[in-house]
Structures are given as structure tokens and as C-alpha cells.
Write an enzyme that holds these catalytic residues in place. Structure first.
Site, PDB file in Angstrom:
ATOM      1  N   SER A   1      35.747  52.218  51.009  1.00  9.26           N
ATOM      2  CA  SER A   1      36.663  51.073  51.073  1.00  9.26           C
ATOM      3  C   SER A   1      37.554  51.156  52.310  1.00  9.26           C
ATOM      4  O   SER A   1      37.728  50.170  53.024  1.00  9.26           O
ATOM      5  CB  SER A   1      37.596  51.098  49.849  1.00  9.26           C
ATOM      6  OG  SER A   1      37.366  50.035  49.007  1.00  9.26           O
TER       7      SER A   1
ATOM      8  N   SER B   1      39.285  34.454  43.046  1.00  9.08           N
ATOM      9  CA  SER B   1      37.942  33.916  43.354  1.00  9.08           C
ATOM     10  C   SER B   1      38.031  32.618  44.137  1.00  9.08           C
ATOM     11  O   SER B   1      37.070  32.230  44.805  1.00  9.08           O
ATOM     12  CB  SER B   1      37.172  33.673  42.044  1.00  9.08           C
ATOM     13  OG  SER B   1      36.998  34.881  41.358  1.00  9.08           O
TER      14      SER B   1
ATOM     15  N   GLU C   1      35.589  41.725  46.736  1.00  9.60           N
ATOM     16  CA  GLU C   1      34.657  41.080  47.691  1.00  9.60           C
ATOM     17  C   GLU C   1      33.799  40.030  46.993  1.00  9.60           C
ATOM     18  O   GLU C   1      32.651  39.806  47.378  1.00  9.60           O
ATOM     19  CB  GLU C   1      33.740  42.130  48.327  1.00  9.60           C
ATOM     20  CG  GLU C   1      34.494  43.256  48.959  1.00  9.60           C
ATOM     21  CD  GLU C   1      34.552  43.153  50.457  1.00  9.60           C
ATOM     22  OE1 GLU C   1      34.135  42.113  50.980  1.00  9.60           O
ATOM     23  OE2 GLU C   1      35.028  44.098  51.084  1.00  9.60           O
TER      24      GLU C   1
HETATM   25  P1  TGC Z   1      33.192  26.593  50.629  1.00  7.19           P
HETATM   26  O1  TGC Z   1      33.559  25.155  50.730  1.00  7.19           O
HETATM   27  O2  TGC Z   1      31.894  26.966  49.988  1.00  7.19           O
HETATM   28  O3  TGC Z   1      33.211  27.292  52.069  1.00  7.19           O
HETATM   29  C1  TGC Z   1      34.264  27.056  52.982  1.00  7.19           C
HETATM   30  C2  TGC Z   1      33.703  27.295  54.389  1.00  7.19           C
HETATM   31  O4  TGC Z   1      33.292  28.654  54.525  1.00  7.19           O
HETATM   32  C3  TGC Z   1      31.879  28.744  54.813  1.00  7.19           C
HETATM   33  N1  TGC Z   1      31.371  29.898  54.062  1.00  7.19           N
HETATM   34  C4  TGC Z   1      31.064  31.062  54.630  1.00  7.19           C
HETATM   35  N2  TGC Z   1      31.063  31.459  55.918  1.00  7.19           N
HETATM   36  C5  TGC Z   1      30.694  32.736  56.184  1.00  7.19           C
HETATM   37  N3  TGC Z   1      30.342  33.620  55.227  1.00  7.19           N
HETATM   38  C6  TGC Z   1      30.340  33.265  53.928  1.00  7.19           C
HETATM   39  N4  TGC Z   1      30.034  34.172  52.987  1.00  7.19           N
HETATM   40  C7  TGC Z   1      30.708  31.933  53.570  1.00  7.19           C
HETATM   41  N5  TGC Z   1      30.826  31.248  52.408  1.00  7.19           N
HETATM   42  C8  TGC Z   1      31.223  30.010  52.715  1.00  7.19           C
HETATM   43  C9  TGC Z   1      31.316  27.423  54.345  1.00  7.19           C
HETATM   44  O5  TGC Z   1      30.123  27.116  55.040  1.00  7.19           O
HETATM   45  C10 TGC Z   1      32.444  26.469  54.692  1.00  7.19           C
HETATM   46  O6  TGC Z   1      32.413  26.266  56.098  1.00  7.19           O
HETATM   47  P2  TGC Z   1      32.880  24.868  56.746  1.00  7.19           P
HETATM   48  O7  TGC Z   1      32.522  24.951  58.182  1.00  7.19           O
HETATM   49  O8  TGC Z   1      32.103  23.792  55.992  1.00  7.19           O
HETATM   50  O9  TGC Z   1      34.356  24.766  56.504  1.00  7.19           O
HETATM   51  O10 TGC Z   1      34.424  27.312  49.916  1.00  7.19           O
HETATM   52  P3  TGC Z   1      34.922  27.276  48.407  1.00  7.19           P
HETATM   53  O11 TGC Z   1      36.386  27.061  48.432  1.00  7.19           O
HETATM   54  O12 TGC Z   1      34.087  26.329  47.601  1.00  7.19           O
HETATM   55  O13 TGC Z   1      34.664  28.789  47.915  1.00  7.19           O
HETATM   56  C11 TGC Z   1      33.399  29.314  47.812  1.00  7.19           C
HETATM   57  C12 TGC Z   1      33.417  30.752  47.226  1.00  7.19           C
HETATM   58  C13 TGC Z   1      33.836  30.744  45.788  1.00  7.19           C
HETATM   59  C14 TGC Z   1      32.004  31.260  47.341  1.00  7.19           C
HETATM   60  C15 TGC Z   1      34.307  31.684  48.033  1.00  7.19           C
HETATM   61  O14 TGC Z   1      35.563  31.230  48.161  1.00  7.19           O
HETATM   62  C16 TGC Z   1      34.273  33.121  47.570  1.00  7.19           C
HETATM   63  O15 TGC Z   1      33.452  33.866  48.093  1.00  7.19           O
HETATM   64  N6  TGC Z   1      35.172  33.580  46.630  1.00  7.19           N
HETATM   65  C17 TGC Z   1      35.312  34.999  46.339  1.00  7.19           C
HETATM   66  C18 TGC Z   1      36.574  35.503  46.989  1.00  7.19           C
HETATM   67  C19 TGC Z   1      36.422  36.866  47.556  1.00  7.19           C
HETATM   68  O16 TGC Z   1      35.335  37.375  47.783  1.00  7.19           O
HETATM   69  N7  TGC Z   1      37.538  37.519  47.817  1.00  7.19           N
HETATM   70  C20 TGC Z   1      37.507  38.801  48.431  1.00  7.19           C
HETATM   71  C21 TGC Z   1      38.871  39.227  48.890  1.00  7.19           C
HETATM   72  S1  TGC Z   1      38.833  40.565  50.032  1.00  7.19           S
HETATM   73  C22 TGC Z   1      38.404  41.898  49.133  1.00  7.19           C
HETATM   74  O17 TGC Z   1      38.112  41.861  48.000  1.00  7.19           O
HETATM   75  C23 TGC Z   1      38.397  43.157  49.884  1.00  7.19           C
HETATM   76  S2  TGC Z   1      38.076  44.570  48.941  1.00  7.19           S
HETATM   77  C24 TGC Z   1      37.752  45.597  50.214  1.00  7.19           C
HETATM   78  C25 TGC Z   1      37.496  47.006  49.873  1.00  7.19           C
HETATM   79  O18 TGC Z   1      38.423  47.712  49.411  1.00  7.19           O
HETATM   80  O19 TGC Z   1      36.355  47.475  50.162  1.00  7.19           O
HETATM   81  P1  FAD Z   2      39.775  35.799  39.023  1.00  3.78           P
HETATM   82  O1  FAD Z   2      39.371  34.991  40.207  1.00  3.78           O
HETATM   83  O2  FAD Z   2      40.969  35.371  38.260  1.00  3.78           O
HETATM   84  O3  FAD Z   2      38.518  35.900  38.040  1.00  3.78           O
HETATM   85  C1  FAD Z   2      38.645  36.286  36.659  1.00  3.78           C
HETATM   86  C2  FAD Z   2      37.290  36.115  35.999  1.00  3.78           C
HETATM   87  O4  FAD Z   2      36.908  34.723  36.055  1.00  3.78           O
HETATM   88  C3  FAD Z   2      36.180  36.893  36.714  1.00  3.78           C
HETATM   89  O5  FAD Z   2      35.280  37.416  35.770  1.00  3.78           O
HETATM   90  C4  FAD Z   2      35.486  35.822  37.557  1.00  3.78           C
HETATM   91  O6  FAD Z   2      34.120  36.123  37.800  1.00  3.78           O
HETATM   92  C5  FAD Z   2      35.625  34.611  36.642  1.00  3.78           C
HETATM   93  N1  FAD Z   2      35.543  33.334  37.377  1.00  3.78           N
HETATM   94  C6  FAD Z   2      36.379  32.893  38.346  1.00  3.78           C
HETATM   95  N2  FAD Z   2      35.988  31.683  38.807  1.00  3.78           N
HETATM   96  C7  FAD Z   2      34.868  31.366  38.133  1.00  3.78           C
HETATM   97  C8  FAD Z   2      33.961  30.264  38.156  1.00  3.78           C
HETATM   98  N3  FAD Z   2      34.107  29.235  39.010  1.00  3.78           N
HETATM   99  N4  FAD Z   2      32.903  30.260  37.297  1.00  3.78           N
HETATM  100  C9  FAD Z   2      32.703  31.313  36.448  1.00  3.78           C
HETATM  101  N5  FAD Z   2      33.520  32.373  36.370  1.00  3.78           N
HETATM  102  C10 FAD Z   2      34.584  32.408  37.206  1.00  3.78           C
HETATM  103  N6  FAD Z   2      41.576  41.303  48.012  1.00  3.78           N
HETATM  104  C11 FAD Z   2      41.930  41.193  49.319  1.00  3.78           C
HETATM  105  O7  FAD Z   2      42.196  40.111  49.809  1.00  3.78           O
HETATM  106  N7  FAD Z   2      41.979  42.303  50.110  1.00  3.78           N
HETATM  107  C12 FAD Z   2      41.706  43.545  49.647  1.00  3.78           C
HETATM  108  O8  FAD Z   2      41.742  44.527  50.409  1.00  3.78           O
HETATM  109  C13 FAD Z   2      41.353  43.695  48.271  1.00  3.78           C
HETATM  110  N8  FAD Z   2      41.171  44.941  47.740  1.00  3.78           N
HETATM  111  C14 FAD Z   2      40.986  45.064  46.396  1.00  3.78           C
HETATM  112  C15 FAD Z   2      40.977  46.352  45.820  1.00  3.78           C
HETATM  113  C16 FAD Z   2      40.848  46.480  44.444  1.00  3.78           C
HETATM  114  C17 FAD Z   2      40.886  47.862  43.838  1.00  3.78           C
HETATM  115  C18 FAD Z   2      40.671  45.360  43.620  1.00  3.78           C
HETATM  116  C19 FAD Z   2      40.483  45.491  42.138  1.00  3.78           C
HETATM  117  C20 FAD Z   2      40.679  44.089  44.181  1.00  3.78           C
HETATM  118  C21 FAD Z   2      40.855  43.932  45.567  1.00  3.78           C
HETATM  119  N9  FAD Z   2      40.967  42.653  46.141  1.00  3.78           N
HETATM  120  C22 FAD Z   2      41.299  42.518  47.469  1.00  3.78           C
HETATM  121  C23 FAD Z   2      40.960  41.465  45.292  1.00  3.78           C
HETATM  122  C24 FAD Z   2      39.585  41.044  44.815  1.00  3.78           C
HETATM  123  O9  FAD Z   2      38.849  40.455  45.862  1.00  3.78           O
HETATM  124  C25 FAD Z   2      39.777  40.078  43.636  1.00  3.78           C
HETATM  125  O10 FAD Z   2      40.212  40.859  42.541  1.00  3.78           O
HETATM  126  C26 FAD Z   2      38.505  39.320  43.299  1.00  3.78           C
HETATM  127  O11 FAD Z   2      38.142  38.440  44.340  1.00  3.78           O
HETATM  128  C27 FAD Z   2      38.647  38.524  41.987  1.00  3.78           C
HETATM  129  O12 FAD Z   2      39.840  37.808  41.951  1.00  3.78           O
HETATM  130  P2  FAD Z   2      40.817  37.917  40.665  1.00  3.78           P
HETATM  131  O13 FAD Z   2      41.041  39.347  40.408  1.00  3.78           O
HETATM  132  O14 FAD Z   2      41.970  37.032  40.905  1.00  3.78           O
HETATM  133  O15 FAD Z   2      39.944  37.351  39.447  1.00  3.78           O
END
Ligand code: TGC
Ligand code: FAD
Length: 395
Positions: A100, A147, A374
Site C-alpha cells: 500500500s 464508492s 480502490e
Molecule cells: P463516470 O461517469 O463513469 O466516469 C467519470 C469520468 O471518468 C472516466 N473513467 C475513468 N478514467 C480512467 N480510469 C478509470 N478507471 C475510469 N473510470 C471512469 C470516464 O470515462 C468519465 O470520463 P469523461 O471524460 O466522460 O468525464 O463516473 P461515475 O461518477 O459514474 O463513477 C463511476 C465509478 C463508480 C466506477 C467510480 O466512481 C469508481 O470507481 N468508484 C470507486 C471509488 C474508488 O475506487 N475509490 C478509491 C479511493 S482511493 C483508494 O482507495 C486508495 S487505497 C490505496 C492503498 O492503500 O493501496
Molecule cells: P461505501 O461506498 O459506503 O459502500 C458500502 C457498501 O455499499 C459496499 O459494500 C459497496 O460495495 C456498496 N455499494 C456502494 N454503491 C453501490 C452500488 N451502486 N451498487 C451496489 N452496491 C453499492 N481512499 C482514498 O481516497 N485514499 C486512500 O489512500 C485510501 N486508503 C484506504 C485505506 C483503507 C485501510 C481503507 C479501508 C480504505 C481506504 N480508502 C482510501 C477508502 C476506500 O477507497 C473506500 O473505503 C472504498 O472506496 C469504499 O467506500 P466506503 O468505505 O465509503 O463504502
């Protein structure tokens, strides 16, 4: 706690090694040796104490694990994506928290500065991040928007001079408590998502630590709180606007997780296999019982399938042909496979499986974060669903 000898040997049932170059194998050897020498002997103790081993920041920089695909001009490694994947696999074989630290630094902090930043930003930040002199973090998730990051509330207002004022909060941020800088995603006056580099020491910026985690205990997690933080406009990443900015970074980091989670699975498989040959019950090694062989055979089958998937994904990344949906499939698959393997391995170790004598339960608990961050398991399934049907089930 007594350090256990790490005698890990990698399963390679389909000779995936033959697909790697000599350089890939050398990189794997050097990261594997580092993990055996510097991570395995100490990591259980840090995890039990929920402490972050700060010494790894400089060590990972020296080893070239920060930004390996970033150009050498800015201190990166100039390597290909298979090399990056192998590094993440080997680091997570040691501990998901160590991976991470490296994937946040490389894919979520260095990549956006490299890809979306100005030349001045690249020169100012990338060499220090690559060497491990500075640690960075990535702020996308908010208390009420995980999310669904498009709903983020964090925002900055133009002050009419050379600065903006940033307000809001991010949570669950890896590396936050020890970071010198944060790449923060926030909305501007027009409501467009932009990346902005916030530096420790800016007035009104704090990073409270998140406590009481049962998972990723050796990784530091925190919040980012912005209370009227004045940030120079020159800290805004100029070359991207909209959610595709942070999502583009996530594609790189999710790729690393696809490899990394299989590293944790390989460690658990190796340990379960060894244990099954040594542990005698009913007069014979438990590995001689069909039920235990079924678990082991399924583990190595799933690991082999994932290794091949990851290698192919890496070649597509190298050729610039990968789609984000392919990365989602690989991340989701790796997390599911690894979670199941670690749970089965834990059961195979019986009571010993719940102790810190073996890394299995630590891996198992870490993977609960890896399968969530992620993009959750559900979110990646919906991305595949949307890709194959053309119908959006998110909203
Ligand atoms: P949507 O309308 O689908 O997309 C908005 C714009 O983004 C483009 N796009 C992407 N581009 C590059 N890579 C991807 N994977 C992309 N996915 C979408 C898309 O083409 C569009 O572009 P444009 O030009 O049309 O504006 O967006 P939405 O609001 O409907 O959301 C889609 C969804 C749910 C898939 C997305 O928001 C999502 O992936 N949600 C999950 C959030 C997430 O992954 N959070 C992570 C936080 S960081 C983290 O967890 C770090 S942990 C690190 C560690 O410790 O290792
Ligand atoms: P929520 O979005 O509230 O989701 C709750 C539940 O609802 C999940 O089971 C999800 O799958 C479900 N759900 C949500 N939407 C839908 C849908 N449309 N349909 C069906 N099911 C749905 N974030 C950063 O930005 N940077 C970081 O460095 C980072 N590091 C992290 C480190 C740790 C240890 C952890 C635990 C998280 C970290 N995150 C980070 C955040 C992480 O990316 C979020 O926890 C993750 O994206 C989910 O968001 P949430 O916890 O708010 O869950």
C-alpha cells in the site's frame, strides 16, 4: 515476538517464469530478498502494535519501488508494467500495508504529478518522492462519498490573487499521518474536480490518525482535514479536469493490487503446503488427507490462473491497450482468489492459524481492506457488468 525464518518459495505451476525477461527476474529477486531480510522479521510485531515501520519509506525508495514506471528524468525507474507488477506482488507477499505504501506513492501521488502536473511541479516533487525523502498520500474518499466520489464536497475557492482557499475533509487515507504532501481531489468554483497538492505545514491542514483497525495494522491510515487552507494556485495540477483525473490514477493502482493480492495468496499457499507436510494427525501428515489436498489443489489452480491473467494484463498495459474494465476484472479476481486462499490456509493451520507465529491471519485480515479499497468488490463487478451489457447499474 521471535522472528520466524522466511523460506518462501514461489509456486509457478505453469512456468510463468518463462514469460519473464532476465530483468524481470532480477527485479523479483532483489525485492524478494529485501522482503525476506527487512520485512518478514519485523512486520508481525509492527502489525500487532498497530505501528507503521517508518524505515521502509527510505528503503523502498532506495530499492526503486516508488514510481518504477515514471521516467528516470524525474527519479523514477523507467521500467515496464510487468516490473511494477512483480514489485507489488513481492511487497504484498510480505504485507499488504507495505505494498500500500508503495502503490499510493507511485500510482496515486507520483503518477498524477507526472501525468497531469506542470514541469515545475514534476521537478519539485518527483525526485524527492522517488527517493523516499518525502512520502505522499492521495485524498479522494470523503466521510459521505466513498464508492461515489463524484458527490465530493471538498472544494476550493479562488481568492482573486495567486491563491485558493481549500475546505473539506477526506477519510481513510493511506500514508496520511506520515506524509509531507497530499494529492487532494476537490471541486473548483465551477464544480469541476481538480487535483491540488497540499503540503504539511500549511495553516489549517491536519491529518488525524485512524485508530482501532483490525486490518492493515502496519499501514498508517488517517484523515485529511482542510479548514480554510490557503494554497498557491501553482499547486493545482493544470492538465486534468473531472473525475477521470483520480480514476486514471486508480487504474494504475488497481493494476498493482491485482499483482499484489496474489503475492499474499502465494505466501499463504506456501505456508499451508509446508505445514500440511509437517503436521501429523491420526498418524499421518494432514497433507495426505483428501480434504486438505482439495484445498491445496484449488489454491494452486487459482494462483496459476491469476498469474497468467496478471501477466497478460501487464503486456496490455505495456502496449497501451488496456481498458479500465480489464483492470477492474483483474483487481476483483485477485482479491477474491487471495481472500479465499488465505481463509482456507488459516483453517489448514488449525489453532496455529490464528496466531502471529504464521503470517496467514495477518494476510487474511489485510485483504479485507484490499478487497474494499480502490473500489469495492461490488463496484468492480458493476464495472464489468456495465462493460459487457452497456447498461449502467450504478445509478
Ligand atoms: P463516470 O461517469 O463513469 O466516469 C467519470 C469520468 O471518468 C472516466 N473513467 C475513468 N478514467 C480512467 N480510469 C478509470 N478507471 C475510469 N473510470 C471512469 C470516464 O470515462 C468519465 O470520463 P469523461 O471524460 O466522460 O468525464 O463516473 P461515475 O461518477 O459514474 O463513477 C463511476 C465509478 C463508480 C466506477 C467510480 O466512481 C469508481 O470507481 N468508484 C470507486 C471509488 C474508488 O475506487 N475509490 C478509491 C479511493 S482511493 C483508494 O482507495 C486508495 S487505497 C490505496 C492503498 O492503500 O493501496
Ligand atoms: P461505501 O461506498 O459506503 O459502500 C458500502 C457498501 O455499499 C459496499 O459494500 C459497496 O460495495 C456498496 N455499494 C456502494 N454503491 C453501490 C452500488 N451502486 N451498487 C451496489 N452496491 C453499492 N481512499 C482514498 O481516497 N485514499 C486512500 O489512500 C485510501 N486508503 C484506504 C485505506 C483503507 C485501510 C481503507 C479501508 C480504505 C481506504 N480508502 C482510501 C477508502 C476506500 O477507497 C473506500 O473505503 C472504498 O472506496 C469504499 O467506500 P466506503 O468505505 O465509503 O463504502
Amino acid at each position: 515476538m521471535a522472528a520466524k525464518t522466511d523460506n518462501f518459495q514461489s509456486p509457478d505451476y505453469f512456468n510463468v517464469d518463462d514469460l519473464l525477461t532476465e530483468e524481470h527476474k532480477l527485479i523479483r529477486e532483489s525485492v524478494r530478498n529485501y522482503v525476506k531480510k527487512e520485512i518478514s522479521p519485523i512486520i508481525e510485531d509492527y502489525a500487532q502494535r498497530a505501528a507503521f515501520p517508518q524505515q521502509i519509506i527510505k528503503q523502498l525508495g532506495d530499492l526503486g519501488c516508488f514510481g518504477p514506471t515514471v521516467s528516470e528524468q524525474y527519479g523514477g525507474g523507467g521500467l515496464d508494467y510487468i516490473s511494477y507488477g512483480i514489485m507489488m506482488q513481492e511487497l504484498e507477499r510480505g504485507d499488504s500495508g507495505v505494498r500500500s505504501t508503495a502503490s499510493v506513492q507511485g500510482s496515486l501521488v507520483m503518477f498524477p504529478i507526472y501525468q497531469y502536473g506542470s514541469e515545475a511541479q514534476r521537478n519539485k516533487y518527483l525526485p524527492k518522492l522517488a527517493s523516499g525523502e518525502w512520502l505522499g498520500c492521495f485524498g479522494l474518499t470523503e466521510p459521505n462519498h466513498g464508492s461515489d466520489p463524484a458527490g465530493m464536497l471538498t472544494n476550493f475557492k479562488d481568492n482573486g490573487d495567486e491563491t485558493v482557499t481549500l475546505n473539506g475533509a477526506k477519510m481513510w487515507i493511506s500514508n496520511a499521518p506520515f506524509s509531507q504532501i497530499a494529492v487532494v481531489w476537490a471541486k473548483d468554483d465551477a464544480g469541476d474536480v481538480k487535483g491540488i497538492i497540499v503540503e504539511r505545514g500549511m495553516k489549517g491542514f491536519t491529518t488525524p490518525t485512524t485508530h482501532s483497525k483490525w486490518s492493515l495494522r502496519a499501514s498508517a491510515t488517517g484523515e485529511l482535514v482542510f479548514d480554510n487552507v490557503i494554497v498557491p494556485k501553482e499547486n493545482i495540477l493544470p492538465n486534468v479536469k473531472g473525475l477521470k483525473g483520480p480514476l486514471g490514477c486508480l487504474t494504475k493502482a488497481r493494476y498493482g493490487i491485482a499483482w499484489g493480492a496474489i503475492g499474499a495468496a502465494m505466501d499463504c499457499y506456501h505456508i499451508a503446503l509446508e505445514y500440511s507436510k509437517e503436521r501429523v494427525q491420526f498418524g499421518k501428515p494432514i497433507g495426505g488427507f483428501q480434504l486438505q489436498q482439495k484445498k491445496l489443489a484449488e489454491m494452486v489452480t487459482e494462483i496459476t490462473k491469476a498469474q497468467l491473467l496478471n501477466w497478460r494484463l501487464g503486456t496490455l498495459m505495456n502496449e497501451g491497450k488496456v481498458t479500465p474494465a480489464q483492470v477492474s476484472m483483474a483487481k476483483r479476481n485477485a482479491c477474491e482468489v487471495a481472500t479465499n486462499i488465505c481463509r482456507d490456509a488459516r483453517q489448514m493451520l488449525g489453532g496455529m492459524g490464528i496466531t502471529g507465529e504464521y503470517p496467514v491471519m495477518r494476510h487474511m485480515m489485510n485483504l479485507e481492506s484490499v478487497i474494499t479499497y480502490e473500489g469495492t468488490h461490488d463496484i468492480h463487478l458493476l464495472i464489468t457488468g456495465m462493460d459487457i451489457t452497456g447498461l449502467n447499474a450504478f445509478k
